[in-house]
Design a protein around this motif. Structure first.
Motif, mmCIF file in Angstrom:
data_model
loop_
_atom_site.group_PDB
_atom_site.id
_atom_site.type_symbol
_atom_site.label_atom_id
_atom_site.label_comp_id
_atom_site.label_asym_id
_atom_site.label_seq_id
_atom_site.Cartn_x
_atom_site.Cartn_y
_atom_site.Cartn_z
ATOM 1 N N LEU A 90 0.828 -1.200 0.000
ATOM 2 C CA LEU A 90 0.000 0.000 0.000
ATOM 3 C C LEU A 90 0.869 1.260 0.000
ATOM 4 O O LEU A 90 0.409 2.330 -0.397
ATOM 5 N N PHE A 91 2.136 1.127 0.415
ATOM 6 C CA PHE A 91 3.031 2.279 0.448
ATOM 7 C C PHE A 91 3.367 2.775 -0.960
ATOM 8 O O PHE A 91 3.883 3.883 -1.121
ATOM 9 N N PHE A 92 3.092 1.970 -1.986
ATOM 10 C CA PHE A 92 3.284 2.409 -3.372
ATOM 11 C C PHE A 92 2.082 3.213 -3.893
ATOM 12 O O PHE A 92 2.142 3.759 -4.995
ATOM 13 N N LYS B 2 3.002 -10.846 -10.841
ATOM 14 C CA LYS B 2 1.901 -10.413 -11.696
ATOM 15 C C LYS B 2 1.087 -9.304 -11.030
ATOM 16 O O LYS B 2 0.609 -8.391 -11.681
ATOM 17 N N LYS B 3 0.912 -9.421 -9.711
ATOM 18 C CA LYS B 3 0.147 -8.421 -8.979
ATOM 19 C C LYS B 3 0.709 -8.272 -7.571
ATOM 20 O O LYS B 3 1.267 -9.227 -7.002
ATOM 21 N N MET B 4 0.542 -7.061 -7.018
ATOM 22 C CA MET B 4 0.786 -6.822 -5.600
ATOM 23 C C MET B 4 -0.567 -6.484 -4.973
ATOM 24 O O MET B 4 -1.168 -5.453 -5.307
ATOM 25 N N LEU B 5 -1.046 -7.361 -4.106
ATOM 26 C CA LEU B 5 -2.326 -7.151 -3.432
ATOM 27 C C LEU B 5 -2.054 -6.460 -2.099
ATOM 28 O O LEU B 5 -1.474 -7.052 -1.189
ATOM 29 N N ALA B 6 -2.471 -5.194 -2.019
ATOM 30 C CA ALA B 6 -2.144 -4.337 -0.879
ATOM 31 C C ALA B 6 -3.264 -4.363 0.148
ATOM 32 O O ALA B 6 -4.357 -3.850 -0.110
ATOM 33 N N LEU B 7 -3.007 -4.958 1.299
ATOM 34 C CA LEU B 7 -3.981 -4.993 2.384
ATOM 35 C C LEU B 7 -4.156 -3.586 2.955
ATOM 36 O O LEU B 7 -3.180 -2.895 3.237
ATOM 37 N N SER B 8 -5.407 -3.185 3.161
ATOM 38 C CA SER B 8 -5.676 -1.821 3.601
ATOM 39 C C SER B 8 -6.758 -1.795 4.670
ATOM 40 O O SER B 8 -7.674 -2.619 4.669
ATOM 41 N N ASP C 94 -8.985 0.433 4.796
ATOM 42 C CA ASP C 94 -10.225 0.863 4.147
ATOM 43 C C ASP C 94 -10.030 0.856 2.630
ATOM 44 O O ASP C 94 -8.933 0.588 2.130
ATOM 45 N N ALA C 95 -11.090 1.146 1.908
ATOM 46 C CA ALA C 95 -11.066 1.049 0.448
ATOM 47 C C ALA C 95 -10.344 2.241 -0.178
ATOM 48 O O ALA C 95 -10.589 3.394 0.180
ATOM 49 N N LEU C 96 -9.432 1.938 -1.116
ATOM 50 C CA LEU C 96 -8.795 2.935 -1.960
ATOM 51 C C LEU C 96 -8.841 2.423 -3.394
ATOM 52 O O LEU C 96 -8.951 1.217 -3.623
ATOM 53 N N ALA C 97 -8.749 3.312 -4.349
ATOM 54 C CA ALA C 97 -8.787 2.905 -5.750
ATOM 55 C C ALA C 97 -7.539 2.105 -6.111
ATOM 56 O O ALA C 97 -6.442 2.372 -5.593
ATOM 57 N N ASP C 98 -7.699 1.113 -6.986
ATOM 58 C CA ASP C 98 -6.554 0.342 -7.478
ATOM 59 C C ASP C 98 -5.632 1.234 -8.300
ATOM 60 O O ASP C 98 -6.045 2.263 -8.845
ATOM 61 N N ARG C 99 -4.383 0.806 -8.420
ATOM 62 C CA ARG C 99 -3.399 1.481 -9.256
ATOM 63 C C ARG C 99 -2.787 0.451 -10.209
ATOM 64 O O ARG C 99 -1.667 -0.006 -10.009
ATOM 65 N N PRO C 100 -3.541 0.050 -11.252
ATOM 66 C CA PRO C 100 -3.069 -1.002 -12.162
ATOM 67 C C PRO C 100 -1.734 -0.693 -12.823
ATOM 68 O O PRO C 100 -0.955 -1.594 -13.104
ATOM 69 N N SER C 101 -1.459 0.588 -13.079
ATOM 70 C CA SER C 101 -0.203 0.950 -13.725
ATOM 71 C C SER C 101 1.002 0.601 -12.855
ATOM 72 O O SER C 101 2.111 0.407 -13.363
ATOM 73 N N LYS C 102 0.790 0.523 -11.545
ATOM 74 C CA LYS C 102 1.849 0.144 -10.614
ATOM 75 C C LYS C 102 1.717 -1.308 -10.152
ATOM 76 O O LYS C 102 2.464 -1.748 -9.281
ATOM 77 N N GLN C 103 0.766 -2.041 -10.708
ATOM 78 C CA GLN C 103 0.457 -3.418 -10.312
ATOM 79 C C GLN C 103 -0.002 -3.507 -8.857
ATOM 80 O O GLN C 103 0.131 -4.544 -8.213
ATOM 81 N N VAL C 104 -0.552 -2.422 -8.338
ATOM 82 C CA VAL C 104 -1.029 -2.367 -6.949
ATOM 83 C C VAL C 104 -2.553 -2.421 -6.958
ATOM 84 O O VAL C 104 -3.216 -1.587 -7.571
ATOM 85 N N PHE C 105 -3.100 -3.411 -6.236
ATOM 86 C CA PHE C 105 -4.545 -3.596 -6.157
ATOM 87 C C PHE C 105 -4.931 -3.668 -4.679
ATOM 88 O O PHE C 105 -4.391 -4.489 -3.936
ATOM 89 N N VAL C 106 -5.832 -2.810 -4.272
ATOM 90 C CA VAL C 106 -6.174 -2.665 -2.854
ATOM 91 C C VAL C 106 -7.233 -3.695 -2.466
ATOM 92 O O VAL C 106 -8.277 -3.813 -3.117
#
Length: 358
Positions: free
Chosen positions: A138-140, A169-175, A177-189
């Motif tokens: 999530l720090f990304f 393939k993906k970084m699944l960021a535990l959060s 609360d809900a934040l929008a995904d950042r597909p360009s950075k391979q970060v999915f909340v």
């Protein structure tokens, strides 16, 4: 039936409990967990609770771990110098991971923030895709709010996170609360992974404060505060290996050797939780509607502490001065309902992400 192999960083209990929760989700969805490889210090055995609750063969391997100073704080300099002589051993661990992957032939590899998992994925380039799981990703996220100081520490934490996710393939960021995904950075909340025992608890509110210490040296700060505030009931869980199961210091302070089941039961009844800023402990407290005071012992936890305050889960402090918590409690607003709603939305989203890469 798709086969999944886990790589788990064994430092602390957070990634281990995440792996247990994920194993149950995958089993219910028709996946087969074929093996779990846990990295950690050679002298530190994998906890018994993990063997009991994970339904797959478990292998341990040597992996870098954090080194603490005499005050219970992480010493990054000592961490680096401690591990330099063991690079050959870590190379052997990477080969062990490769042999396990060849033996079990998984369709998917889930990496719970294990740095040697990233190196393995980069060096051996397995046919099975790797998905990385951890709140550190999530720090990304461009919307994550960092502490005002510690720019070099921020670089080091994010650099380490990059190494854990090499070729992932993906970084699944535990959060929280809900934040929008950042597909360009391979970060999915995604929502947190809580251990199943939490769901069965029935919260109540007694008068005691619950304390969790992940290093014995921190206990001195609790004892100092207690001497000046003997009227406040405290139950303190600490990770001293040779401590008795329970030690009653006086009428209002009891020390408990770390016991996951007992700790959760006491969290369900506490007035508030005091802990180092571990992500999972804060999530469990939020699920049970318990206010928290977090005392970070390294930069990653300082980020968690800032995030804890952002979502209204509690207050951060530099030391275990429980007076800060006592002053905060009258103004605390419960956040449990929103957190539980976010948590319940999680399972479907998790499975969608995993299905998209296999």
């Amino acid at each position: 039936m798709k086969k999944v192999l886990f790589l788990v960083q064994g430092e602390g209990r957070g990634h281990l409990t995440q792996a247990i929760s994920m194993s149950l989700t995958l089993c219910e969805a028709g996946y087969q967990l074929v093996a779990v490889l846990v990295g950690g210090a050679v002298e530190r055995p994998i906890p018994a609770f993990f063997y009991d609750q994970i339904s797959a063969p478990v292998e341990g391997f040597s992996s870098p771990n954090l080194v603490f100073n005499s005050e219970g704080k992480v010493d990054f300099g000592k961490t680096v110098t401690h591990h330099l002589p063991h690079l050959f051993r870590f190379g052997k661990s990477i080969r062990q991971i490769n042999e396990a992957v060849k033996r079990y032939q998984p369709d998917l590899i889930l990496n719970f923030y294990e740095i040697l998992g990233g190196f393995y994925n980069w060096l051996y380039r397995p046919s099975a895709p790797m998905v990385c799981i951890g709140h550190q990703y999530l720090f990304f996220h461009s919307e994550f709010q960092f502490p005002p100081t510690g720019r070099m520490d921020r670089f080091l934490v994010n650099f380490n996170s990059r190494l854990t996710a090499l070729r992932a393939k993906k970084m699944l960021a535990l959060s929280f609360d809900a934040l929008a995904d950042r597909p360009s950075k391979q970060v999915f909340v995604v929502s947190p992974l809580l251990r199943p025992d939490v769901h069965a608890l029935i919260p109540s509110q007694k008068e005691y404060i619950l304390v969790y210490l992940n290093h014995p040296a921190l206990c001195g700060q609790i004892l100092d505060w207690h001497r000046n505030h003997p009227d406040v009931p405290l139950h303190c869980f600490w990770s001293k290996p040779d401590a008795p199961p329970e030690e009653k210091i006086d009428e209002t302070l009891t020390l408990h050797r770390l016991d996951g089941t007992k700790f959760l039961e006491m969290m369900a009844g506490c007035k508030a939780l005091v802990t180092t800023a571990g992500f999972e402990s804060v999530c469990e407290a939020m699920y049970l509607d318990k206010p928290v005071m977090v005392v970070p012992i390294h930069y990653e936890q300082a980020c968690n502490a800032a995030d804890t305050e952002r979502v209204g889960a509690g207050v951060a402090a530099e030391r275990f001065d429980l007076s800060i918590l006592m002053n905060y409690l009258p103004q605390h607003q419960p956040v449990g309902e929103n957190f539980r709603r976010w948590y319940r939305e999680g399972e479907k989203k998790w499975l969608t992400h995993l299905e998209s890469v296999t």
